[in-house]
Design an enzyme around this catalytic site. Structure first.
Site: not given
Length: 308
Positions: A166, A170
């Protein structure tokens, strides 16, 4: 100051069935935008699929007098995204705003993570965002108007234990934004990044109840609406949560220049405090700015003059 409105604008919001995406879709519709409500209807880990959430948001928008359609494509599926954009054009003839919000979580420490889980999270967040932007890019260039927002996270900007997949996805939003900002400027396409922290199903197990009450998605959407407005900035990373807003910037220190014989790892170690000194640090506007800085520094250290 005049109210920010989106009358006659068409917006695509991904992951808009719940949480932040739903709040963004409703916020845009309340100010006049026609909205494509995209949501695959999956679980937090990307499993399953249902159109119910997207359809429910469409009904909310219509109940307030707005106009919206639902689309249930997986944003990591390029063909599905192409169809979604085609449906927006068929319905309204243009796409002005893209809010890349769709995402999933598959958290584990890096040592325990399967690479298939790493890849899937990157596919949804990064490739999915690129797919939607890429499908809308020629439309926005022809219109000479476009507003794109990528959704980052403090997990990518600053790190968070157990979120290597993640966090990597991101953090990539910043790089994608930086390049598209440069490439879109001549066609009035402005590209920004929102870095929200909110009480959603993605964070429901992480927040105490008192904090969750303050971190409602609706406290973040005003920032998103500004980032996609007529007078929006570009190449901005806006942190947002609980009504607080701040900018994240990447700076480079002035650093040092080592001449040929001095350029050793020992010299770098000995002078690392000088390299890290923040006085005079600056925000660079593109990759070539760094190249130019280093070349000019090297020339100056050698008593040379570069006509640059």
């Amino acid at each position: 100051m005049a109210d920010i409105r989106f009358d006659d604008r068409v917006a695509i919001v991904t992951g808009a069935g719940t949480g932040l995406g739903r709040s963004h879709a409703l916020g845009l519709a309340a100010r006049g935008a026609k909205v494509v409500v995209n949501d695959l209807g999956v679980g937090r880990d990307g499993s399953g699929a249902s159109s119910a959430a997207a359809e429910a948001v469409v009904e909310e928008i219509k109940a307030m007098g707005g106009d919206a359609i639902a689309h249930g494509c997986d944003v990591s599926d390029e063909d599905g995204v192409t169809d979604m954009v085609a449906q927006a054009i068929a319905a309204w003839g243009r796409v002005d705003i893209v809010v890349n919000n769709a995402g999933i979580l598959r958290d584990k420490t890096f040592s325990k993570m399967e690479m298939s889980d790493f890849r899937k999270v990157v596919d949804v967040h990064l490739i999915g965002s690129a797919n939607v932007a890429h499908a809308c890019w020629p439309i926005m260039r022809e219109q000479k108007y476009g507003r794109l927002v990528f959704t980052a996270s403090a997990s990518g900007l600053y790190g968070n234990f157990g979120q290597s997949n993640y966090g990597a996805a991101k953090a990539a939003m910043m790089g994608l934004m930086n390049v598209l900002h440069l490439e879109g400027a001549r066609d009035n396409i402005r590209v920004n990044t929102l870095a929200p922290t909110a009480a959603t199903r993605m964070t429901e197990e992480l927040l105490p109840a008192e904090a969750a009450a303050l971190l409602a998605p609706e406290t973040i959407t005003p920032g998103l609406l500004y980032l996609v407005s007529e007078d929006a900035p570009s190449r901005t990373i806006l942190g947002a949560g609980a009504g607080s807003f701040a900018l994240t910037k990447v700076y480079e220190t002035p650093g040092i220049t080592l001449l040929d014989d001095e350029n050793t790892p020992e010299a770098i170690a000995a002078r690392f405090a000088e390299i890290a000194a923040t006085e005079g640090q600056e925000e660079l506007t593109d990759a070539f700015s760094q190249t130019k800085k280093y070349a000019l520094n090297a020339a100056k250290a050698r008593g040379l003059k570069l006509d640059w």
